[in-house]
Design a protein around this motif. Structure first.
Motif, PDB file in Angstrom:
ATOM      1  N   ASN A 516      35.433  92.745 -85.867  1.00  0.00           N
ATOM      2  CA  ASN A 516      35.620  91.962 -84.267  1.00  0.00           C
ATOM      3  C   ASN A 516      34.506  92.990 -83.699  1.00  0.00           C
ATOM      4  N   ILE A 517      33.332  93.988 -83.926  1.00  0.00           N
ATOM      5  CA  ILE A 517      32.507  94.491 -83.133  1.00  0.00           C
ATOM      6  C   ILE A 517      31.593  93.650 -83.532  1.00  0.00           C
ATOM      7  N   TYR A 518      31.124  92.865 -84.509  1.00  0.00           N
ATOM      8  CA  TYR A 518      29.820  92.178 -85.197  1.00  0.00           C
ATOM      9  C   TYR A 518      30.428  91.326 -84.455  1.00  0.00           C
ATOM     10  N   ASN A 519      31.535  90.134 -83.771  1.00  0.00           N
ATOM     11  CA  ASN A 519      31.474  88.815 -84.010  1.00  0.00           C
ATOM     12  C   ASN A 519      32.334  89.003 -82.300  1.00  0.00           C
ATOM     13  N   GLY A 520      31.539  90.074 -81.436  1.00  0.00           N
ATOM     14  CA  GLY A 520      32.187  90.594 -80.271  1.00  0.00           C
ATOM     15  C   GLY A 520      31.934  89.324 -79.139  1.00  0.00           C
ATOM     16  N   ASN A 521      30.770  88.626 -79.738  1.00  0.00           N
ATOM     17  CA  ASN A 521      29.768  88.190 -78.953  1.00  0.00           C
ATOM     18  C   ASN A 521      30.259  86.102 -78.767  1.00  0.00           C
ATOM     19  N   VAL A 522      31.248  85.685 -79.806  1.00  0.00           N
ATOM     20  CA  VAL A 522      31.787  85.103 -80.476  1.00  0.00           C
ATOM     21  C   VAL A 522      33.101  84.502 -79.271  1.00  0.00           C
ATOM     22  N   ARG A 523      33.028  83.415 -78.572  1.00  0.00           N
ATOM     23  CA  ARG A 523      33.420  82.894 -77.624  1.00  0.00           C
ATOM     24  C   ARG A 523      35.194  83.025 -77.711  1.00  0.00           C
ATOM     25  N   TYR A 524      35.229  82.914 -78.863  1.00  0.00           N
ATOM     26  CA  TYR A 524      36.902  82.819 -80.165  1.00  0.00           C
ATOM     27  C   TYR A 524      37.341  84.369 -79.745  1.00  0.00           C
ATOM     28  N   ILE A 525      36.267  85.294 -80.089  1.00  0.00           N
ATOM     29  CA  ILE A 525      36.870  87.005 -80.149  1.00  0.00           C
ATOM     30  C   ILE A 525      36.901  87.309 -78.991  1.00  0.00           C
ATOM     31  N   GLN A 526      36.444  86.710 -78.102  1.00  0.00           N
ATOM     32  CA  GLN A 526      35.654  87.090 -76.724  1.00  0.00           C
ATOM     33  C   GLN A 526      37.088  86.864 -76.314  1.00  0.00           C
ATOM     34  N   ASN A 527      38.182  85.638 -76.005  1.00  0.00           N
ATOM     35  CA  ASN A 527      39.072  85.213 -75.517  1.00  0.00           C
ATOM     36  C   ASN A 527      40.234  86.036 -76.138  1.00  0.00           C
ATOM     37  N   SER A 528      39.907  86.400 -77.040  1.00  0.00           N
ATOM     38  CA  SER A 528      41.150  87.179 -77.533  1.00  0.00           C
ATOM     39  C   SER A 528      41.430  89.431 -77.314  1.00  0.00           C
ATOM     40  N   GLN A 529      40.455  89.437 -76.699  1.00  0.00           N
ATOM     41  CA  GLN A 529      40.598  90.404 -75.826  1.00  0.00           C
ATOM     42  C   GLN A 529      39.856  91.609 -76.668  1.00  0.00           C
ATOM     43  N   PRO A 530      38.914  91.538 -77.507  1.00  0.00           N
ATOM     44  CA  PRO A 530      38.427  91.902 -78.843  1.00  0.00           C
ATOM     45  C   PRO A 530      38.482  93.368 -78.021  1.00  0.00           C
ATOM     46  N   TYR A 531      38.275  94.389 -76.845  1.00  0.00           N
ATOM     47  CA  TYR A 531      38.308  95.804 -77.085  1.00  0.00           C
ATOM     48  C   TYR A 531      40.050  96.054 -77.119  1.00  0.00           C
ATOM     49  N   LEU A 532      40.183  95.617 -76.755  1.00  0.00           N
ATOM     50  CA  LEU A 532      41.775  95.557 -76.886  1.00  0.00           C
ATOM     51  C   LEU A 532      42.469  95.740 -78.751  1.00  0.00           C
ATOM     52  N   ASN A 533      41.596  94.339 -79.304  1.00  0.00           N
ATOM     53  CA  ASN A 533      42.176  94.943 -80.428  1.00  0.00           C
ATOM     54  C   ASN A 533      40.979  95.812 -81.339  1.00  0.00           C
ATOM     55  N   ASN A 534      39.855  96.241 -81.091  1.00  0.00           N
ATOM     56  CA  ASN A 534      39.961  97.848 -81.682  1.00  0.00           C
ATOM     57  C   ASN A 534      40.408  98.706 -80.848  1.00  0.00           C
ATOM     58  N   MET A 535      41.369  98.548 -80.305  1.00  0.00           N
ATOM     59  CA  MET A 535      41.980  99.814 -80.065  1.00  0.00           C
ATOM     60  C   MET A 535      43.691  99.580 -81.149  1.00  0.00           C
ATOM     61  N   THR A 536      43.138  98.926 -80.758  1.00  0.00           N
ATOM     62  CA  THR A 536      45.034  98.252 -82.189  1.00  0.00           C
ATOM     63  C   THR A 536      44.300  98.961 -83.710  1.00  0.00           C
ATOM     64  N   ALA A 537      43.095  98.367 -84.411  1.00  0.00           N
ATOM     65  CA  ALA A 537      42.628  98.822 -85.628  1.00  0.00           C
ATOM     66  C   ALA A 537      42.536 100.417 -85.410  1.00  0.00           C
ATOM     67  N   VAL A 538      42.059 100.744 -83.982  1.00  0.00           N
ATOM     68  CA  VAL A 538      41.576 102.375 -84.136  1.00  0.00           C
ATOM     69  C   VAL A 538      43.208 102.707 -84.232  1.00  0.00           C
ATOM     70  N   GLY A 539      43.789 102.847 -84.125  1.00  0.00           N
ATOM     71  CA  GLY A 539      45.168 102.922 -83.448  1.00  0.00           C
ATOM     72  C   GLY A 539      45.784 103.387 -85.049  1.00  0.00           C
TER      73      GLY A 539
END
Length: 871
Positions: A516-539
């Motif tokens: 998720n971090i590596y592909n953070g500049n991809v529009r499809y990933i960006q439109n999924s709110q990647p920072y929230l997804n990162n929090m989900t992965a950490v949680g």
């Protein structure tokens, strides 16, 4: 009489003239009956009387049985039967002492002691009647001598009203040591409480800290037991079972068996002892696991005596009583010492056996207490002898005693209280309560006969041990069923298996986070709110990490470190849930807030979702959990509690029980805190399910994975709502509880990671979207992608698709037109040419509708014709 030719002389007082004539005595002489003679023999004054005596060279007179002295009467109650038939041996012993005292010229030379006795049957009711006879029948008794504690209690309490001294030879009740209640009572039999220091010392010697008691409900045994309870409490010994009975001990013995009594102190009379041990035999409350402590003043063969009150044989009784221990006051001086009676203890026993006529001592009640009765008479005689001079100084004599004369009673009391002499039972000394001080003999029944195994001097706290005690088992039994504490630990195979899954889940979470971090500049990933997804992965990784402390117990860490493990469990699970579920809940919340209102749907879609609002929502949820956990740990921190389960009996040893124990993380108000946390989390889960259902049909590019988030919320909510109550129910089953909790965490984390990240990976891998978008970025020379460019490219794709559709429709129209022309030509060939004029002009030639050289395309179509083409 002063001549050396005479051995003695007599002072003769004729009754008529009252003159005095002296006559030397060398032989027996007959005097008139009405003459009063006072005999003098070598300076020893003898009783006045009319009989003739002969003075012997040793300074004594013959015919000593002739009663020419003043008589003092002793009222005695000897129990010849009943609970303790001690009078069978004590009465002959007392009579033997009286004979010796009366023959002594240095003790009460002017008096003769006479015993008036009755059989009290060791019954206070019978004793009441006999006491009345003693008091209200001539002659006056100067002292009362009862036996049996119950009888002595009655006599001693009443004696004060008649100014009578009571001297008991066989009363052991501790209640009799009460000087306020029994002010004139003395006893040569020590108090029964003197047994208790010996018992406590033996308990300590054999390392027993838990005992049981069974008593007959009489005052002597109740007060003895009260004293024992106080002494055992001071020594740190517990009386776990206390049973009593009046006449039938069956229920009491059954209760001892039911409550696992092992070391049992029995306090009852001999007749009740047979009843008790008959029940003991029936209940099998004997053998290598049990030790009975009894009173030692029973007859040696008490368990062999046939008793119609029991239905056990002698063999049964012998088997049941084997190995029991008795404590008894030393009643016969073990040393060869001549006491005040000029008789050793061995000579006394020989003389007593002669008086009993060769009767077996084991069949004679009170044989052990006989020395006490013997010494009681000597103590009384010495005390009375000591009062003669003080009374003479006051102008009083012992024969002046009556029931209203307090002065003579006080002198006798004083003399007894200061008594100290060597008797056949040992040193006779009374304490301030009138009780005898003595050593204690410890015996054990070995092979059907009593063996001395030690002595205990309670005043010196000295135990003399012979070391010849014998046990049925390997040694002294345990004071209770040995309980082995055994902690229940989590199955290590289960812990290892779940830990492997949790570890793989953490690795998978790291892969997802990296992707998720590596592909953070991809529009499809960006439109999924990647920072929230990162929090989900950490949680999810934090929740998976909580599986490890969740399975750690006393098998891995010391109990002192266990609270730290409890803290790790709580914080990892709490914060992991807040990050993982909170970030997903935030997405669903904002999707529902912005896109589910129909009237404003179009306007809302145009609104821009600011990222800080999403982060703030997650932060609020995280802060609530953090503060609640912090307050919990400050106000009511977690600690280790141990749950005890029902004891289990191993098959290999019936005398050992296993006490299963289980460690828990808990606090003082654990249920309250869990109720608050579970209530809050449960409402959050239910709200998440509702929002996921409400937004299932919403389509938005701002959060393009909200449907996957909804699916993850469904799974997490269901697993949590099922697992939380189940783990509380199964908290006592460590394996099942851990399996439910840990697998729920693992499955929740796996499902969340798979649902959120795997589709993104698959799309980017299969479609290569990250490659094309990266190439577009290089061509434009800019790495910034905006929504307008995305919309432009999407419109171009849609335009191309529409062109393809139009071209397909045009080809279909052309094919239909050719078919129509062929059908028209066929009809023309079938009809005569004359019919041509019947056709309408407009249909005479199809070329009028479609020019032959013209071709339809999208530019020539009228707007109204497009729907027809699409049909």
């Amino acid at each position: 009489c002063s001549s050396s030719l005479f051995l003695g002389c007599a002072i003769i007082r004729p009754p008529r003239d009252g003159g005095i004539r002296y006559r030397g005595l060398t032989q027996e002489q007959i005097l008139p009956v009405d003459y009063e003679i006072e005999y003098i023999c070598r300076g020893n004054r003898v009783i006045v009387g009319p009989k003739v005596r002969k003075c012997l060279p040793d300074g004594t007179w013959t015919d000593m049985t002739l009663n020419s002295k003043k008589k003092l009467y002793i009222g005695a109650l000897f129990p010849m039967s009943g609970g303790w038939p001690g009078g069978q041996a004590c009465m002959p012993s007392a009579q033997m002492a009286l004979d010796l005292v009366n023959n002594r010229s240095d003790i009460l030379p002017d008096y003769e002691l006479e015993l008036i006795h009755y059989d009290s049957m060791c019954d206070p009711g019978e004793a009441t009647k006999l006491l009345y006879d003693l008091l209200y029948t001539e002659p006056i008794k100067i002292v009362l001598m009862p036996g049996c504690s119950g009888v002595s209690t009655l006599v001693a309490e009443a004696a004060r009203m008649w100014n009578l001294i009571v001297l008991s030879y066989g009363s052991s009740s501790p209640a009799l040591s009460n000087r306020q209640r029994f002010p004139t009572f003395f006893r040569t039999h020590p108090s029964a409480t003197l047994h208790n220091p010996t018992r406590v010392r033996l308990f300590q010697k054999w390392k027993w800290t838990r005992i049981a008691t069974i008593q007959q409900t009489t005052e002597v045994f109740t007060s003895t037991l009260d004293d024992l309870e106080q002494r055992t409490k001071e020594a740190g010994i517990e009386i776990s079972v206390r049973q009593s009975f009046l006449t039938d001990p069956a229920v009491a013995v059954k209760n001892l068996k039911r409550q696992d009594a092992r070391i049992i102190v029995g306090l009852f009379y001999e007749t009740e002892a047979r009843k008790v041990f008959c029940e003991v035999f029936k209940e099998k409350l004997y053998g290598k696991k049990y030790v009975w402590f009894l009173i030692g003043w029973y007859a040696d063969n008490w368990f062999k005596i046939k008793d119609p009150a029991i239905n056990c044989t002698v063999e049964n009784m012998t088997e049941a009583v084997e190995g029991h221990v008795t404590t008894e006051i030393v009643m016969l001086n073990p040393e060869t010492v001549r006491g005040v009676s000029n008789m050793t203890s061995q000579e006394f026993i020989a003389a007593l056996m002669s008086r009993l006529g060769g009767k077996n001592p084991e069949d004679t009640g009170g044989f052990q207490e006989a020395p006490l009765a013997y010494d009681a008479v000597w103590a009384l005689a010495l005390a009375l002898n000591k009062t003669v001079a003080p009374l003479k100084a006051k102008g009083r004599r012992l024969e002046d005693f009556n029931y209203n004369n307090h002065d003579i009673t006080s002198e006798i009391y004083r003399a007894l209280n200061t008594s100290s002499f060597e008797g056949v039972s040992g040193q006779v000394v009374f304490d301030a309560q009138g009780s005898r001080m003595a050593m204690t003999l410890i015996e054990q029944l070995q092979g059907g006969s009593y063996k001395k195994i030690g002595y205990y001097d309670s005043s010196q706290k000295n135990l003399s041990w012979f070391g010849n005690d014998v046990w049925i088992g390997a040694g002294p039994p345990a004071d209770r069923t040995v309980v082995i504490e055994e902690y229940r630990f989590l199955s290590q195979k289960l812990f290892a298996a779940v830990s492997v899954f949790a570890g793989l889940g953490i690795l998978f979470g790291i892969v997802c986070l990296t992707f998720n971090i590596y592909n953070g500049n991809v529009r499809y990933i960006q439109n999924s709110q990647p920072y929230l997804n990162n929090m989900t992965a950490v949680g999810c990784m934090m929740a998976l990490a909580a599986v490890f402390p969740l399975g750690i117990d006393g098998h891995h860490v010391h109990r002192s470190q266990f609270p730290v493990v409890c803290q790790f469990r709580l914080w990892l699970l709490g914060l992991g849930f807040s990050l993982a579920y909170g970030s997903m809940f935030t997405k669903i919340w904002w999707v529902h807030t912005l896109f589910t209102k129909k009237d404003e749907k179009k306007e809302k879609k145009k609104q821009h979702l600011e990222p800080w609002k999403l982060y703030a929502t997650v932060g609020v949820l995280l802060a609530i959990d953090f503060l609640s956990l912090m307050i919990w740990q400050i106000v009511d921190p977690l600690h280790v509690t141990v749950e005890k389960f029902t004891k289990e009996a191993p098959k290999e040893d019936l005398d050992v029980l296993i006490q299963p124990l289980l460690e828990h993380c808990s606090s003082e108000k654990m249920n309250t805190w869990l109720g608050v946390v579970y209530g809050y989390k449960g409402l959050l889960l239910l709200l998440g399910i509702f929002l996921a259902y409400e937004t299932k049909s919403v389509s938005t590019e701002k959060i393009n994975d909200h449907r996957a988030v909804g699916m993850a919320i469904y799974n997490v909510a269901v697993l949590c709502l099922i697992t939380a109550p189940v783990t509380m129910i199964l908290s006592s089953q460590q394996d099942a509880s851990f399996a439910f909790a840990a697998l729920a965490v693992v499955f929740s984390a796996y499902i969340t990671l798979v649902v959120l990240f795997v589709p993104k990976m698959r799309r980017l891998i299969t479609r290569g979207e990250w490659q094309s978008e990266q190439q577009d970025t290089l061509k434009t020379g800019s790495s910034t992608n905006n929504n307008d460019e995305e919309k432009s490219r999407q419109l171009e794709r849609e335009n191309r698709e529409l062109q393809k559709i139009i071209q397909e429709k045009e080809e279909r129209v052309s094919a239909l037109r050719n078919q129509l022309a062929e059908r028209q030509a066929l009809r023309n060939r079938r009809r005569p040419s004359s019919d041509n004029h019947a056709l309408p002009p407009s249909f005479s030639n199809s070329s009028s509708l479609y020019p032959a050289d013209s071709k339809m395309n999208r530019n020539h179509c009228h707007n109204s014709q497009i729907p027809l083409l699409y049909k």
